[in-house]
Scaffold this motif. Structure first.
Motif, PDB file in Angstrom:
ATOM      1  N   ILE A  40      38.608   5.552  46.600  1.00 52.49           N
ATOM      2  CA  ILE A  40      38.239   4.342  47.331  1.00 52.49           C
ATOM      3  C   ILE A  40      36.873   3.839  46.897  1.00 52.49           C
ATOM      4  N   ALA A  41      36.777   2.552  46.641  1.00 53.52           N
ATOM      5  CA  ALA A  41      35.477   1.911  46.435  1.00 53.52           C
ATOM      6  C   ALA A  41      35.115   1.231  47.747  1.00 53.52           C
ATOM      7  N   ASP A  42      34.091   1.733  48.413  1.00 54.44           N
ATOM      8  CA  ASP A  42      33.566   1.125  49.634  1.00 54.44           C
ATOM      9  C   ASP A  42      32.413   0.232  49.192  1.00 54.44           C
ATOM     10  N   ILE A  43      32.718  -1.038  48.978  1.00 51.74           N
ATOM     11  CA  ILE A  43      31.741  -1.976  48.420  1.00 51.74           C
ATOM     12  C   ILE A  43      30.930  -2.593  49.548  1.00 51.74           C
ATOM     13  N   GLY A  44      29.614  -2.439  49.441  1.00 59.28           N
ATOM     14  CA  GLY A  44      28.730  -2.824  50.537  1.00 59.28           C
ATOM     15  C   GLY A  44      28.689  -1.709  51.559  1.00 59.28           C
ATOM     16  N   ALA A  45      28.638  -0.494  51.080  1.00 63.97           N
ATOM     17  CA  ALA A  45      28.771   0.701  51.918  1.00 63.97           C
ATOM     18  C   ALA A  45      27.658   0.868  52.943  1.00 63.97           C
ATOM     19  N   GLY A  46      26.510   0.279  52.685  1.00 66.01           N
ATOM     20  CA  GLY A  46      25.405   0.410  53.641  1.00 66.01           C
ATOM     21  C   GLY A  46      25.033   1.854  53.866  1.00 66.01           C
ATOM     22  N   THR A  47      24.951   2.236  55.123  1.00 65.65           N
ATOM     23  CA  THR A  47      24.540   3.592  55.500  1.00 65.65           C
ATOM     24  C   THR A  47      25.712   4.572  55.566  1.00 65.65           C
ATOM     25  N   GLY A  48      26.894   4.132  55.148  1.00 69.87           N
ATOM     26  CA  GLY A  48      28.045   5.033  55.113  1.00 69.87           C
ATOM     27  C   GLY A  48      28.878   5.051  56.373  1.00 69.87           C
ATOM     28  N   TYR A  49      28.737   4.037  57.204  1.00 63.55           N
ATOM     29  CA  TYR A  49      29.487   3.956  58.467  1.00 63.55           C
ATOM     30  C   TYR A  49      30.982   4.153  58.238  1.00 63.55           C
ATOM     31  N   PHE A  50      31.486   3.584  57.153  1.00 60.96           N
ATOM     32  CA  PHE A  50      32.900   3.767  56.806  1.00 60.96           C
ATOM     33  C   PHE A  50      33.097   4.770  55.672  1.00 60.96           C
ATOM     34  N   SER A  51      32.144   4.918  54.783  1.00 59.80           N
ATOM     35  CA  SER A  51      32.313   5.819  53.634  1.00 59.80           C
ATOM     36  C   SER A  51      32.655   7.234  54.071  1.00 59.80           C
ATOM     37  N   ILE A  52      31.953   7.723  55.071  1.00 65.69           N
ATOM     38  CA  ILE A  52      32.158   9.114  55.508  1.00 65.69           C
ATOM     39  C   ILE A  52      33.547   9.307  56.116  1.00 65.69           C
ATOM     40  N   PRO A  53      34.003   8.445  57.064  1.00 61.22           N
ATOM     41  CA  PRO A  53      35.370   8.634  57.562  1.00 61.22           C
ATOM     42  C   PRO A  53      36.443   8.352  56.513  1.00 61.22           C
ATOM     43  N   LEU A  54      36.168   7.446  55.575  1.00 57.26           N
ATOM     44  CA  LEU A  54      37.129   7.212  54.497  1.00 57.26           C
ATOM     45  C   LEU A  54      37.287   8.463  53.641  1.00 57.26           C
ATOM     46  N   ALA A  55      36.177   9.131  53.344  1.00 55.36           N
ATOM     47  CA  ALA A  55      36.229  10.360  52.553  1.00 55.36           C
ATOM     48  C   ALA A  55      37.008  11.448  53.290  1.00 55.36           C
ATOM     49  N   ALA A  56      36.801  11.527  54.591  1.00 56.57           N
ATOM     50  CA  ALA A  56      37.539  12.527  55.377  1.00 56.57           C
ATOM     51  C   ALA A  56      39.036  12.235  55.332  1.00 56.57           C
ATOM     52  N   ALA A  57      39.413  10.961  55.450  1.00 56.53           N
ATOM     53  CA  ALA A  57      40.830  10.594  55.437  1.00 56.53           C
ATOM     54  C   ALA A  57      41.462  10.827  54.068  1.00 56.53           C
ATOM     55  N   ALA A  58      40.692  10.630  52.994  1.00 50.12           N
ATOM     56  CA  ALA A  58      41.223  10.832  51.639  1.00 50.12           C
ATOM     57  C   ALA A  58      41.358  12.312  51.294  1.00 50.12           C
ATOM     58  N   GLY A  59      40.708  13.178  52.058  1.00 52.02           N
ATOM     59  CA  GLY A  59      40.868  14.611  51.888  1.00 52.02           C
ATOM     60  C   GLY A  59      40.163  15.192  50.681  1.00 52.02           C
ATOM     61  N   SER A  60      40.424  16.458  50.449  1.00 49.29           N
ATOM     62  CA  SER A  60      39.707  17.192  49.406  1.00 49.29           C
ATOM     63  C   SER A  60      40.025  16.694  48.000  1.00 49.29           C
ATOM     64  N   GLN A  61      41.175  16.064  47.813  1.00 51.01           N
ATOM     65  CA  GLN A  61      41.535  15.538  46.494  1.00 51.01           C
ATOM     66  C   GLN A  61      41.111  14.074  46.318  1.00 51.01           C
ATOM     67  N   GLY A  62      40.587  13.472  47.385  1.00 50.88           N
ATOM     68  CA  GLY A  62      40.179  12.080  47.333  1.00 50.88           C
ATOM     69  C   GLY A  62      38.728  11.916  46.907  1.00 50.88           C
ATOM     70  N   VAL A  64      35.322   8.826  47.294  1.00 52.63           N
ATOM     71  CA  VAL A  64      34.803   7.528  47.724  1.00 52.63           C
ATOM     72  C   VAL A  64      33.592   7.188  46.869  1.00 52.63           C
ATOM     73  N   TYR A  65      33.631   5.993  46.282  1.00 53.73           N
ATOM     74  CA  TYR A  65      32.455   5.433  45.625  1.00 53.73           C
ATOM     75  C   TYR A  65      31.778   4.542  46.656  1.00 53.73           C
ATOM     76  N   ALA A  66      30.623   4.936  47.123  1.00 52.97           N
ATOM     77  CA  ALA A  66      29.857   4.145  48.085  1.00 52.97           C
ATOM     78  C   ALA A  66      28.953   3.215  47.287  1.00 52.97           C
ATOM     79  N   VAL A  67      29.387   1.974  47.143  1.00 49.55           N
ATOM     80  CA  VAL A  67      28.701   0.996  46.302  1.00 49.55           C
ATOM     81  C   VAL A  67      27.832   0.103  47.182  1.00 49.55           C
ATOM     82  N   ASP A  68      26.557  -0.004  46.844  1.00 53.50           N
ATOM     83  CA  ASP A  68      25.685  -0.930  47.570  1.00 53.50           C
ATOM     84  C   ASP A  68      24.601  -1.443  46.629  1.00 53.50           C
TER      85      ASP A  68
END
Length: 193
Positions: A40-62, A64-68
């Motif tokens: 997942i590319a979280d574009i405009g990730a800011g402080t990670g409000y969504f990046s962290i739960p997205l990473a959890a949902a994608a699991g150990s094989q997922g 997240v690129y937190a782009v800001d």
């Protein structure tokens, strides 16, 4: 800096407890139908409000690129990651229309509360298409123009979900959908053609 860009000195507002009530990350992540192993590319990730739960949902094989574009925002997220708040998150200091990510590396591009900030949304969509794999998905969450509250951008800066859907279609995304999410936001989604 674009005059619509969120002021990094106000980053603490992005993690305010009351935000959890009006924009629950779990509700958004569920609506995105994140799958184990997604990149997942979280574009405009800011402080990670969504990046962290997205990473959890994608699991150990997922992943997240937190782009800001603001290094100050990424510094806040870096601190959270030091505290063990997430894994499989790579911080990327870049603009939305030039992420520097390799082509066809993501299964999902997500942008939250930044769509109204971009002066050239067509270029952002072109970059999104470049980094998405075949069959990849895009999701854009932003402020509803018909609901005012003190924490959002001015009403005249907001973009309607209908306009965002039209922009997705113009960029070649298919199977677009729209739903209101949380108390003050809309979420539009599409798939690569």
């Amino acid at each position: 800096m674009n005059n619509r860009r969120f002021d990094a000195s106000q980053a603490h507002r992005l993690d305010a407890p009351e935000r959890l009530a009006w924009l629950p990350p779990a509700e958004v992540v569920s609506a995105l139908a994140v799958r184990a192993g997604d990149t997942i590319a979280d574009i405009g990730a800011g402080t990670g409000y969504f990046s962290i739960p997205l990473a959890a949902a994608a699991g150990s094989q997922g992943k997240v690129y937190a782009v800001d574009a603001q290094s100050e925002m990424l510094a806040h997220l870096r601190q959270k990651l030091r505290d063990g708040a997430g894994s499989k998150i790579e911080l990327v200091h870049a603009e939305a229309d030039a992420t520097g990510l390799r082509g066809a590396c993501c299964t999902l591009v997500f942008m939250a509360n930044v769509w109204h900030e971009f002066p050239d949304r067509a270029s952002v969509l072109q970059e999104s298409r470049r980094i998405l794999k075949a069959g990849g998905r895009i999701a854009i969450l932003d402020w509803r123009p018909d609901v005012e509250r003190e924490a959002g951008p001015p009403l005249e800066h907001r973009i309607s979900a209908r306009d965002a859907l039209d922009e997705l279609c113009s960029a070649g995304f298919m199977r677009t959908t729209h739903a209101n999410t949380g108390k003050y936001s809309w979420l539009v989604r599409g798939e690569m053609s």
